[in-house]
Motif scaffolding. Structure first.
Motif, short mmCIF file in Angstrom:
data_model
loop_
_atom_site.label_atom_id
_atom_site.label_comp_id
_atom_site.label_asym_id
_atom_site.label_seq_id
_atom_site.Cartn_x
_atom_site.Cartn_y
_atom_site.Cartn_z
N ASP A 1 -64.51 28.62 2.11
CA ASP A 1 -64.30 28.44 0.91
C ASP A 1 -64.34 26.99 0.74
O ASP A 1 -63.69 26.24 1.78
N SER A 2 -65.01 26.18 -0.20
CA SER A 2 -64.97 24.55 -0.16
C SER A 2 -63.70 24.03 -0.95
O SER A 2 -63.86 22.99 -1.18
N ASP A 3 -62.72 24.70 -1.20
CA ASP A 3 -61.61 24.43 -1.85
C ASP A 3 -60.86 23.46 -0.83
O ASP A 3 -60.22 23.64 0.06
N LEU A 4 -61.08 22.04 -1.01
CA LEU A 4 -60.60 20.81 -0.02
C LEU A 4 -59.07 21.12 -0.05
O LEU A 4 -58.37 20.80 0.85
N LYS A 5 -58.45 21.44 -1.20
CA LYS A 5 -56.86 21.47 -1.54
C LYS A 5 -56.43 22.40 -0.38
O LYS A 5 -55.46 22.29 0.32
N ILE A 6 -57.06 23.58 -0.42
CA ILE A 6 -56.50 24.74 0.51
C ILE A 6 -56.69 24.12 1.93
O ILE A 6 -55.88 24.29 2.75
N ASN A 7 -57.82 23.46 2.11
CA ASN A 7 -58.07 23.13 3.51
C ASN A 7 -56.94 22.07 3.81
O ASN A 7 -56.41 22.04 5.10
N LEU A 8 -56.76 21.09 2.89
CA LEU A 8 -55.65 20.19 3.35
C LEU A 8 -54.36 20.70 3.59
O LEU A 8 -53.36 20.25 4.29
N ALA A 9 -54.15 21.72 2.67
CA ALA A 9 -52.86 22.36 2.67
C ALA A 9 -52.35 22.87 4.19
O ALA A 9 -51.62 23.08 4.75
N LEU A 10 -53.48 23.72 4.77
CA LEU A 10 -53.40 24.18 6.07
C LEU A 10 -53.30 23.12 6.97
O LEU A 10 -52.52 23.32 7.86
N GLY A 11 -54.05 21.82 6.79
CA GLY A 11 -53.93 20.84 7.92
C GLY A 11 -52.73 20.17 7.73
O GLY A 11 -51.98 19.92 8.72
N PHE B 1 -46.88 26.62 0.28
CA PHE B 1 -46.24 26.11 -0.81
C PHE B 1 -47.53 25.05 -1.36
O PHE B 1 -47.93 25.04 -2.55
N LEU B 2 -48.12 24.44 -0.58
CA LEU B 2 -49.38 23.54 -0.97
C LEU B 2 -50.51 24.42 -1.33
O LEU B 2 -51.11 23.82 -2.27
N ALA B 3 -50.62 25.25 -0.67
CA ALA B 3 -51.74 26.09 -1.31
C ALA B 3 -51.68 26.88 -2.42
O ALA B 3 -52.49 26.88 -3.41
N ALA B 4 -50.27 27.27 -2.90
CA ALA B 4 -49.95 28.03 -3.97
C ALA B 4 -49.95 26.82 -5.29
O ALA B 4 -49.97 27.21 -6.32
N ASN B 5 -49.53 25.62 -4.95
CA ASN B 5 -49.31 24.72 -5.86
C ASN B 5 -50.24 23.65 -5.62
O ASN B 5 -49.99 22.50 -5.01
N LYS B 6 -51.39 23.81 -6.19
CA LYS B 6 -52.44 22.83 -5.87
C LYS B 6 -52.36 21.69 -6.76
O LYS B 6 -52.99 21.43 -7.69
N ASN B 7 -51.54 20.71 -6.40
CA ASN B 7 -51.07 19.65 -6.95
C ASN B 7 -51.26 18.32 -6.40
O ASN B 7 -50.89 18.34 -4.98
N ARG C 1 -55.18 32.39 8.57
CA ARG C 1 -55.24 33.89 8.65
C ARG C 1 -54.08 34.19 7.41
O ARG C 1 -54.38 35.10 6.56
N ILE C 2 -53.06 33.86 7.61
CA ILE C 2 -51.79 34.34 6.60
C ILE C 2 -52.04 33.58 5.21
O ILE C 2 -51.93 34.45 4.16
N VAL C 3 -52.12 32.40 5.04
CA VAL C 3 -52.33 31.75 3.92
C VAL C 3 -53.62 32.01 2.93
O VAL C 3 -53.54 32.37 1.83
N THR C 4 -54.61 31.87 3.66
CA THR C 4 -55.81 31.99 2.99
C THR C 4 -56.32 33.42 2.56
O THR C 4 -56.69 33.81 1.43
N THR C 5 -55.64 34.43 3.49
CA THR C 5 -55.92 35.76 3.13
C THR C 5 -54.96 36.21 1.99
O THR C 5 -55.42 37.16 1.00
#
Length: 623
Positions: free
Chosen positions: A136-146, A390-396, A124-128
């Motif tokens: 969203d299919s952005d795998l990196k975002i999902n991995l960041a949350l995980g 951090f991981l969601a903002a820096n998709k590295n 709720r916090i990060v993706t919003t």
């Protein structure tokens, strides 16, 4: 905040959730088969008189009265339900005791549920904030949350509350706290911006759930009183709603929290502390505590239930005058720099969740240590939020790879930490490796050795415990009980008396001292201790039996018979009690009744020679 359908948050990527659940089950599976421990499990669970048997009447006691200097009735109610399930359906073959596997399994399930709640909150916090739909299919975002949720699930400090049956109170408190935080987040998400109060029917529902979850959290463990401050931090850094409206909504919670503080502080007054730190030192103690937890968060090595960091120890070392600097600089940096508010929120959750056990308000466990791993359980959600953000903002890819390598290392470290909780011997031996001055570890190792018949080892540990902490009454009492086994009764009496100097209301010690004095024929001295023991615990069969012996010797047969019958109420199959009742009745000329009780003694113990001789004399008319 962007208004997003909550069902999307609750469903989330199934693969990520499956991996998280699988990792927890794989990691903590051995803990499901661990034993109960001498580390408070007996007091709270397997020797709890209100769970023997568990029932509605006994369970209501926890709601009407405090137990063991705490008012946490919801936790004890859940333990009562588990005790009933254990005794009814999940018994251990060949025993009549509780099955620890049920309690440990529920702990693991609660840890899974808490991890899922952390995942939902991060979602709720990060993706919003990133403006990204959960679908969203952005795998990196999902991995960041995980990764953030995995940090909460796999960090080594979480091993203590999950692997320890009594640690369920920390897991339950976190469970209801996380639900309450989630409902608080939903308050803003459904606000009607066209109305000043924005208090729609849907928002009322979330508010009620938030409030009820908060009350439930407080009734599982008082540390949940800090939640209103966490709400305020979320409001200030993330939601940016009307602070006055937010404060008004929290008034009921503040009142509940204030009541909890008054109740539980009255149950644990400063007089229970072996050392009361001066007021001016407590801010330094809290600073040292914060520094310790920051260190364990970053470098989770040498973890143990007893660190020995008492206020007295810290003042003697003098290190607390310097250790506060690191958390002070950290706090100043968070408050004054223009970093993303999500990081300020994460830091606030980490720090605020620890305040109730920081040492600002003294609490009883400070007799052992101000710090403990279990106190960090909920606060780890703060760093989890920071990692996901951090991981969601820096998709590295590099950052993601490094994060998962770090999580793998933490998981391996947690696996090593879990095995220490297998049994008393493994736990307390490990505890002594970390803190060689743990008088609790020595005392519990002594008790464990005594139950296995290794009396020499038990005596060594009890004496070491008393040497490290000369005020530790349990070590003296246990040593006295051990010496009774050696027929060293005079020495035992000295240790029982020494224990009572530090704990005058210890009913088992009072009973044991009375028993020792009876064995030495000092009946008048024994009577005062036995009567005191009976007042404090009328359901101790040994106390009742010794009182009967004393009154019999003193020529008071009616009182003696009363206490013998009380003994039988508590211990129905005691051959000695039946025989003594028969002998007392025979001395009063009541042969028919005496024969009945001699018969009962022989039914219980057919080879009881004294009872058979008494029976023969009674049958021959007392000749």
């Amino acid at each position: 905040m962007k208004n997003i359908n909550d069902k999307q948050f609750l469903t989330g990527p199934i693969l990520i959730k499956t991996i998280l659940i699988s990792a927890i089950l794989l990691l903590y599976r051995p803990a499901a088969f661990f034993d109960f421990l001498l580390w408070d499990d007996g007091i709270n669970i397997y020797n709890n008189p209100y769970f023997n048997p568990p029932g509605l009447g006994n369970t209501l006691h926890f709601w009407l009265s405090p137990f063991e200097k705490l008012y946490i009735p919801l936790t004890y109610t859940i333990w009562a339900i588990l005790s009933w399930l254990s005794l009814t359906f999940i018994t251990i073959e060949g025993t009549s005791g509780l099955n620890p596997a049920l309690f440990h399994t529920v702990n693991i399930i609660l840890h899974i549920l808490n991890t899922m709640m952390v995942y939902i909150i991060l979602n709720r916090i990060v993706t919003t904030r990133a403006g990204i739909d959960i679908g969203d299919s952005d795998l990196k975002i999902n991995l960041a949350l995980g990764a953030g949720a995995a940090l909460f699930a796999l960090h080594p400090v979480q091993a203590e509350p999950v692997c320890w049956a009594t640690g369920m109170k920390d897991l339950l408190c976190a469970f209801f706290s996380l639900i309450s935080i989630h409902q608080f987040l939903l308050l803003e998400a459904v606000a009607d911006k066209s109305k000043p109060a924005g208090f729609s029917i849907l928002k009322k529902r979330h508010y009620i759930f938030c409030l009820l979850s908060f009350v439930a959290a407080v009734l599982t463990k008082p540390v949940a009183i800090i939640l209103p401050l966490i709400y305020m931090a979320i409001d200030k850094w993330l939601l940016k709603t009307n602070i006055y409206l937010s404060l008004i909504l929290q008034i009921p919670m503040l009142l509940v929290g204030a009541a909890s503080i008054v109740i539980n502080k009255s149950l644990q007054p400063d007089s229970f502390l072996t050392f009361i730190p001066p007021l001016w030192t407590r801010i330094f103690i809290a600073g040292d505590t914060a520094a310790f937890y920051l260190l364990k968060l970053i470098l989770p090595f040498h973890l143990a239930p007893d660190y020995g960091r008492t206020p007295e120890f810290l003042l003697q070392q003098g290190s607390l005058y310097f250790t506060w600097i690191l958390p002070a600089l950290f706090t100043a940096f968070i408050l004054t720099t223009r970093i993303d508010p999500v990081y300020k929120t994460a830091a606030s959750v980490f720090i605020l969740a620890l305040i109730p056990v920081s040492g600002i308000i003294p609490f009883e466990f400070q007799n052992i240590s101000t710090v403990a791993d279990r106190y960090m359980y909920l606060s780890v959600a703060g760093p989890s939020l920071a990692l996901s953000a951090f991981l969601a903002a820096n998709k590295n890819k590099v950052f993601l790879l490094l994060s998962f390598m770090l999580l793998l290392i933490l998981g391996v470290k947690t696996a090593h930490q879990i095995v220490h909780w297998k049994s008393d011997d493994t736990l307390f031996t490990h505890m002594l490796r970390i803190n060689q001055n743990s008088y609790k570890a020595h005392n519990n190792l002594g008790f464990s050795a005594a139950t296995k018949g290794n009396y020499a080892k038990a005596e060594y540990h009890f004496r070491e415990s008393a040497k490290i902490n000369p005020k530790h009454w349990k070590a003296y009492s246990n040593l006295g009980s051990l010496l009774m086994r050696y027929d060293r009764t005079e020495e035992a009496i000295e240790y029982f008396q020494k224990a009572l100097q530090f704990k005058p209301d210890a009913h088992r010690t009072l009973s044991s001292l009375g028993d020792a004095l009876v064995k030495k024929g000092r009946f008048d001295e024994a009577l005062q201790y036995l009567e005191d023991a009976e007042k404090r615990d009328p359901n101790n069969a040994k106390t009742q039996y010794n009182l009967a012996l004393v009154f019999s010797v003193r020529g008071e047969p009616d009182k003696a018979l009363y206490h013998y019958f009380e003994t039988l109420r508590l211990k129905p199959d005691d051959a000695n009690t039946y025989n003594n009742i028969g002998a007392l009745l025979a001395s009063q000329g009541e042969m028919t009744k005496a024969i009945y009780y001699f018969n009962r003694a022989l039914e219980v113990q057919p080879d009881f020679i004294e009872a058979r001789n008494n029976m023969n004399r009674a049958l021959s008319g007392g000749r």
